[in-house]
Design a protein around this motif. Structure first.
Motif, PDB file in Angstrom:
ATOM      1  N   GLY A   1       0.805  -1.222   0.000  1.00 37.23           N
ATOM      2  CA  GLY A   1       0.000   0.000   0.000  1.00 37.23           C
ATOM      3  C   GLY A   1       0.833   1.265   0.000  1.00 37.23           C
ATOM      4  N   PHE A   2       2.147   1.112  -0.123  1.00 34.79           N
ATOM      5  CA  PHE A   2       2.992   2.303  -0.059  1.00 34.79           C
ATOM      6  C   PHE A   2       3.385   2.811  -1.453  1.00 34.79           C
ATOM      7  CE2 PHE A   2       3.449   1.299   4.379  1.00 34.79           C
ATOM      8  CZ  PHE A   2       3.693   2.530   4.968  1.00 34.79           C
ATOM      9  N   GLU A   3       2.613   2.382  -2.487  1.00 37.29           N
ATOM     10  CA  GLU A   3       3.042   2.720  -3.855  1.00 37.29           C
ATOM     11  C   GLU A   3       3.112   4.237  -4.071  1.00 37.29           C
ATOM     12  OE1 GLU A   3       0.528   0.698  -3.113  1.00 37.29           O
ATOM     13  OE2 GLU A   3       1.469  -1.239  -3.503  1.00 37.29           O
ATOM     14  N   ARG A   4       2.038   4.938  -3.657  1.00 34.83           N
ATOM     15  CA  ARG A   4       2.047   6.391  -3.886  1.00 34.83           C
ATOM     16  C   ARG A   4       3.152   7.045  -3.055  1.00 34.83           C
ATOM     17  NH1 ARG A   4      -0.644  10.914  -1.469  1.00 34.83           N
ATOM     18  NH2 ARG A   4      -0.320  12.693  -2.825  1.00 34.83           N
ATOM     19  N   VAL A   5       3.318   6.494  -1.832  1.00 32.51           N
ATOM     20  CA  VAL A   5       4.337   7.055  -0.958  1.00 32.51           C
ATOM     21  C   VAL A   5       5.713   6.872  -1.593  1.00 32.51           C
ATOM     22  CG1 VAL A   5       5.197   7.026   1.410  1.00 32.51           C
ATOM     23  CG2 VAL A   5       2.873   6.304   0.950  1.00 32.51           C
ATOM     24  N   LYS A   6       5.916   5.693  -2.183  1.00 27.11           N
ATOM     25  CA  LYS A   6       7.230   5.438  -2.805  1.00 27.11           C
ATOM     26  C   LYS A   6       7.468   6.365  -3.981  1.00 27.11           C
ATOM     27  CE  LYS A   6       8.621   0.908  -1.417  1.00 27.11           C
ATOM     28  NZ  LYS A   6       8.310  -0.499  -1.473  1.00 27.11           N
ATOM     29  N   MET A   7       6.393   6.624  -4.722  1.00 29.40           N
ATOM     30  CA  MET A   7       6.532   7.509  -5.880  1.00 29.40           C
ATOM     31  C   MET A   7       7.037   8.883  -5.424  1.00 29.40           C
ATOM     32  SD  MET A   7       3.497   8.831  -8.306  1.00 29.40           S
ATOM     33  CE  MET A   7       3.098  10.279  -7.361  1.00 29.40           C
ATOM     34  N   LEU A   8       6.539   9.313  -4.268  1.00 29.31           N
ATOM     35  CA  LEU A   8       6.942  10.623  -3.773  1.00 29.31           C
ATOM     36  C   LEU A   8       8.288  10.576  -3.067  1.00 29.31           C
ATOM     37  CD1 LEU A   8       3.706  11.974  -2.047  1.00 29.31           C
ATOM     38  CD2 LEU A   8       4.886  13.033  -3.947  1.00 29.31           C
ATOM     39  N   LEU A   9       8.495   9.513  -2.301  1.00 22.95           N
ATOM     40  CA  LEU A   9       9.608   9.537  -1.349  1.00 22.95           C
ATOM     41  C   LEU A   9      10.806   8.698  -1.748  1.00 22.95           C
ATOM     42  CD1 LEU A   9       7.578   9.228   1.972  1.00 22.95           C
ATOM     43  CD2 LEU A   9       8.058  11.238   0.604  1.00 22.95           C
ATOM     44  N   GLY A  10      10.736   8.024  -2.892  1.00 27.19           N
ATOM     45  CA  GLY A  10      11.861   7.168  -3.260  1.00 27.19           C
ATOM     46  C   GLY A  10      12.092   6.162  -2.147  1.00 27.19           C
TER      47      GLY A  10
ATOM     48  N   ASP B   1      15.739  11.889  -1.434  1.00 24.88           N
ATOM     49  CA  ASP B   1      14.681  11.026  -0.886  1.00 24.88           C
ATOM     50  C   ASP B   1      14.392  11.384   0.566  1.00 24.88           C
ATOM     51  OD1 ASP B   1      14.536   9.742  -3.270  1.00 24.88           O
ATOM     52  OD2 ASP B   1      15.511   7.892  -2.624  1.00 24.88           O
ATOM     53  N   GLU B   2      15.435  11.657   1.329  1.00 27.02           N
ATOM     54  CA  GLU B   2      15.216  11.962   2.754  1.00 27.02           C
ATOM     55  C   GLU B   2      14.530  13.314   2.937  1.00 27.02           C
ATOM     56  OE1 GLU B   2      15.232   9.793   4.809  1.00 27.02           O
ATOM     57  OE2 GLU B   2      16.622   8.282   4.106  1.00 27.02           O
ATOM     58  N   LEU B   3      14.837  14.266   2.072  1.00 26.53           N
ATOM     59  CA  LEU B   3      14.177  15.579   2.203  1.00 26.53           C
ATOM     60  C   LEU B   3      12.701  15.468   1.827  1.00 26.53           C
ATOM     61  CD1 LEU B   3      16.868  18.038   0.789  1.00 26.53           C
ATOM     62  CD2 LEU B   3      16.313  17.559   3.176  1.00 26.53           C
ATOM     63  N   MET B   4      12.424  14.747   0.747  1.00 26.02           N
ATOM     64  CA  MET B   4      11.015  14.558   0.362  1.00 26.02           C
ATOM     65  C   MET B   4      10.267  13.852   1.498  1.00 26.02           C
ATOM     66  SD  MET B   4      10.181  15.881  -2.503  1.00 26.02           S
ATOM     67  CE  MET B   4       8.620  15.120  -2.921  1.00 26.02           C
ATOM     68  N   THR B   5      10.914  12.875   2.105  1.00 24.42           N
ATOM     69  CA  THR B   5      10.299  12.146   3.214  1.00 24.42           C
ATOM     70  C   THR B   5       9.965  13.088   4.362  1.00 24.42           C
ATOM     71  OG1 THR B   5      11.491  10.142   2.666  1.00 24.42           O
ATOM     72  CG2 THR B   5      10.711  10.311   4.933  1.00 24.42           C
ATOM     73  N   LEU B   6      10.917  13.928   4.673  1.00 31.11           N
ATOM     74  CA  LEU B   6      10.736  14.835   5.805  1.00 31.11           C
ATOM     75  C   LEU B   6       9.596  15.824   5.531  1.00 31.11           C
ATOM     76  CD1 LEU B   6      11.858  15.440   8.537  1.00 31.11           C
ATOM     77  CD2 LEU B   6      13.600  16.882   7.496  1.00 31.11           C
ATOM     78  N   ILE B   7       9.524  16.296   4.299  1.00 26.57           N
ATOM     79  CA  ILE B   7       8.453  17.249   3.969  1.00 26.57           C
ATOM     80  C   ILE B   7       7.091  16.561   4.099  1.00 26.57           C
ATOM     81  CG2 ILE B   7       7.424  18.636   2.124  1.00 26.57           C
ATOM     82  CD1 ILE B   7      10.387  18.836   0.997  1.00 26.57           C
ATOM     83  N   VAL B   8       6.971  15.389   3.471  1.00 29.45           N
ATOM     84  CA  VAL B   8       5.662  14.726   3.465  1.00 29.45           C
ATOM     85  C   VAL B   8       5.294  14.226   4.862  1.00 29.45           C
ATOM     86  CG1 VAL B   8       4.404  12.744   2.532  1.00 29.45           C
ATOM     87  CG2 VAL B   8       5.783  14.163   1.023  1.00 29.45           C
ATOM     88  N   ALA B   9       6.275  13.595   5.551  1.00 30.81           N
ATOM     89  CA  ALA B   9       5.976  13.075   6.900  1.00 30.81           C
ATOM     90  C   ALA B   9       5.724  14.209   7.868  1.00 30.81           C
ATOM     91  CB  ALA B   9       7.161  12.236   7.407  1.00 30.81           C
ATOM     92  N   GLY B  10       6.355  15.338   7.600  1.00 30.80           N
ATOM     93  CA  GLY B  10       6.395  16.390   8.607  1.00 30.80           C
ATOM     94  C   GLY B  10       5.279  17.396   8.545  1.00 30.80           C
ATOM     95  N   PHE B  11       4.454  17.388   7.493  1.00 31.52           N
ATOM     96  CA  PHE B  11       3.426  18.416   7.543  1.00 31.52           C
ATOM     97  C   PHE B  11       2.000  17.894   7.492  1.00 31.52           C
ATOM     98  CE2 PHE B  11       2.800  18.262   3.006  1.00 31.52           C
ATOM     99  CZ  PHE B  11       1.549  18.817   2.810  1.00 31.52           C
ATOM    100  N   GLU B  12       1.761  16.845   6.723  1.00 34.29           N
ATOM    101  CA  GLU B  12       0.360  16.440   6.575  1.00 34.29           C
ATOM    102  C   GLU B  12      -0.211  15.909   7.884  1.00 34.29           C
ATOM    103  OE1 GLU B  12      -0.336  13.942   3.117  1.00 34.29           O
ATOM    104  OE2 GLU B  12      -2.470  14.445   3.341  1.00 34.29           O
ATOM    105  N   THR B  13       0.624  15.186   8.620  1.00 39.22           N
ATOM    106  CA  THR B  13       0.166  14.594   9.881  1.00 39.22           C
ATOM    107  C   THR B  13      -0.188  15.681  10.907  1.00 39.22           C
ATOM    108  OG1 THR B  13       2.523  14.373  10.230  1.00 39.22           O
ATOM    109  CG2 THR B  13       1.323  12.352   9.770  1.00 39.22           C
ATOM    110  N   SER B  14       0.723  16.642  11.096  1.00 45.56           N
ATOM    111  CA  SER B  14       0.441  17.713  12.065  1.00 45.56           C
ATOM    112  C   SER B  14      -0.734  18.556  11.583  1.00 45.56           C
ATOM    113  CB  SER B  14       1.643  18.645  12.228  1.00 45.56           C
ATOM    114  OG  SER B  14       2.766  17.919  12.575  1.00 45.56           O
ATOM    115  N   ALA B  15      -0.768  18.822  10.271  1.00 42.71           N
ATOM    116  CA  ALA B  15      -1.853  19.642   9.718  1.00 42.71           C
ATOM    117  C   ALA B  15      -3.199  18.970   9.967  1.00 42.71           C
ATOM    118  CB  ALA B  15      -1.639  19.851   8.224  1.00 42.71           C
ATOM    119  N   ASN B  16      -3.277  17.671   9.705  1.00 43.06           N
ATOM    120  CA  ASN B  16      -4.546  16.965   9.902  1.00 43.06           C
ATOM    121  C   ASN B  16      -4.945  16.965  11.367  1.00 43.06           C
ATOM    122  OD1 ASN B  16      -4.894  16.350   7.223  1.00 43.06           O
ATOM    123  ND2 ASN B  16      -3.797  14.421   7.354  1.00 43.06           N
TER     124      ASN B  16
END
Ligand code: HEM
Length: 435
Positions: free
Chosen positions: A76-85, A239-254
């Protein structure tokens, strides 16, 4: 089911195959499986693969903590992989261990405290905007506001001055689509590609820049070295920067989106939060690590919101080694599904589970410590940004709540959108007033 699968001791489960994704239907399927078969359920997926749904607190702990090394990230991580390598959230084994060891020091409390001023700045910008909406008699789209707040904060925390000089100069914030566009169509692929090009040019710029030193995650990631003294390559860093951006904002925002909704719905909670904020933060000058950490009731409110609306509502794992759970065998290749959303609302652990009550997390309520609660996961893969996000959310509420009352427009319960993250099905609008 294959012969080999039959030889294993499996928990009960349905005879027919079961389709699972990370979506709305999956929640209904998992809830029905729990109701019909109990806390440990086995099923065969249409592709023949064995899957377990584990809804027992001890077994969840065993998978995430004591036996974590027998499991990799699941389907189920396909979209995540596309974004985060292959960044931290999706990587496994040695690649993950090396990155985690290199990155973890960047998240020390001391480092996070140095970002408090950025958190305050980002709140100030929201306050200016909300005051403007009040003056114009317009409602606040709190879903968009919390998203913009958290995105801006993580981008400045990562890129420092480059946010202003290299990212905002691109016209519309090129990262904004990450929060608004949850589709997987070609336009997203193209936007991600453009984003990665921009990030690569920022990385290259920093590597060749001999100018003044900056304090931000990018500098810390650039300086990080592994056991052999080797730093991240540009591709790894990307990959690590993309990870940090995606992991770091949507969760807190939600989380903040739900918290503002819950506060508007519960004036008694609002009153206590307000009292605490006024007492602890008589002005922006009072924002420091000690004052923010002393906001106990705000902490409880956030924890309770995360119980009801854990942004990562479903975890998947795949066993790469044999394991036993309860009296059952877990053959290699088994997919595991764990849901904080379901466990956090299971009545025998959490009485009256659908009621919002921050008192559950009062320090005096000792029983709550033994209840299954894992919005940030558990064990070695536990969220790295947990402290950052609590600080960010407490600063946000502590500064904005004493200035603005946000009222519900109607009694409608927002629906849930269950994707990789749990969001409100549509944007939540509230009516702002200055206090
Ligand atoms: C309310 C806010 C947040 C929640 C609920 C949350 C939740 C989680 C969860 C559940 C995981 C593990 C996922 C899994 O194992 O499948 C995770 C991992 C991670 N989170 Fe968060 N997160 C939050 C905020 C943040 C922030 C603000 C940052 C960064 C500043 C961050 C960075 C990370 C990273 C880097 C990982 C990967 C850790 C690893 O695999 O070693 N998170 N988060």
């Amino acid at each position: 089911m294959t012969e080999a699968q039959l030889a294993y001791r499996r928990p009960p489960g349905p005879d027919q195959t079961v389709t699972l994704g990370i979506d709305q239907e999956t929640l209904a399927t998992l809830e029905a499986l729990q109701r019909d078969f109990g806390d440990m359920v086995s099923m065969t997926r249409p592709n023949g693969r064995l899957a377990y749904f584990v809804n027992d607190a001890d077994e969840v702990r065993r998978i995430l903590v004591r036996r974590h090394s027998r499991y990799h990230k699941g389907p189920g991580f396909e979209r995540v992989k596309m974004l985060l390598g292959n960044g931290l959230i999706v990587s496994d084994g040695e690649v993950w261990r090396r990155s985690r060891t290199m990155i973890q020091p960047a998240f020390s409390r001391q480092n996070v405290h140095r970002l408090l001023t950025v958190m305050v700045e980002c709140c100030d910008r929201r306050a200016v905007h909300w005051a403007d909406l009040v003056a114009r008699g317009e409602n606040v789209n709190i879903t968009e506001e919390t998203s913009d707040f958290a995105l801006e904060l993580i981008l400045i925390s990562i890129f420092g001055n480059d946010y202003q000089d290299r990212i905002l100069t691109q016209g519309e914030n090129p990262f904004a689509f990450l929060s608004r566009d949850s589709t997987r169509d070609l336009s997203v692929v193209l936007k991600v590609r453009k984003l990665r090009e921009l990030l690569m040019s920022i990385i290259e710029g920093r590597r060749s820049d001999q100018g003044e030193e900056q304090f931000d995650f990018l500098s810390m990631y650039l300086a990080a070295v592994d056991k052999k003294g080797q730093s991240f390559s540009n591709a790894e860093l990307l990959d690590e920067l993309m990870t940090l951006i995606v992991a770091g904002f949507e969760t807190s925002a939600n989380t903040l989106n739900w918290v503002w909704y819950l506060i508007a719905k519960h004036p008694d909670v609002e009153e206590r939060l307000l009292q605490e904020a006024r007492q602890v933060l008589p002005g922006v000058f009072a924002v420091n690590a000690d004052s923010i950490n002393s906001m106990q009731y705000t902490q409880q409110t956030l924890e309770e919101a995360l119980r009801l609306y854990p942004p990562v509502w479903l975890f998947t794992r795949r066993a790469h080694d044999e394991d036993q759970l309860d009296d059952y065998d877990v053959p290699p290749g088994t997919d595991i599904y764990l849901s904080p959303f379901i466990l956090h609302r299971t009545e025998r652990y959490w009485p009256d589970p659908n009621t919002f009550d921050p008192e559950r997390f009062a320090r005096t309520d000792k029983a709550s410590r033994d209840r299954p609660y894992f919005p940030f996961s558990l064990g070695p893969r536990r969220c790295l940004g947990e402290y950052f996000s609590f600080l960010e959310m407490k600063v946000h509420l502590g500064l904005l709540l004493p200035r603005f009352r946000l009222r519900l427009l109607d009694d409608k319960e927002p629906g849930l959108e269950l994707g990789i993250n749990l969001r409100s099905a549509s944007d939540i609008y509230l009516q702002p007033e200055e206090r």
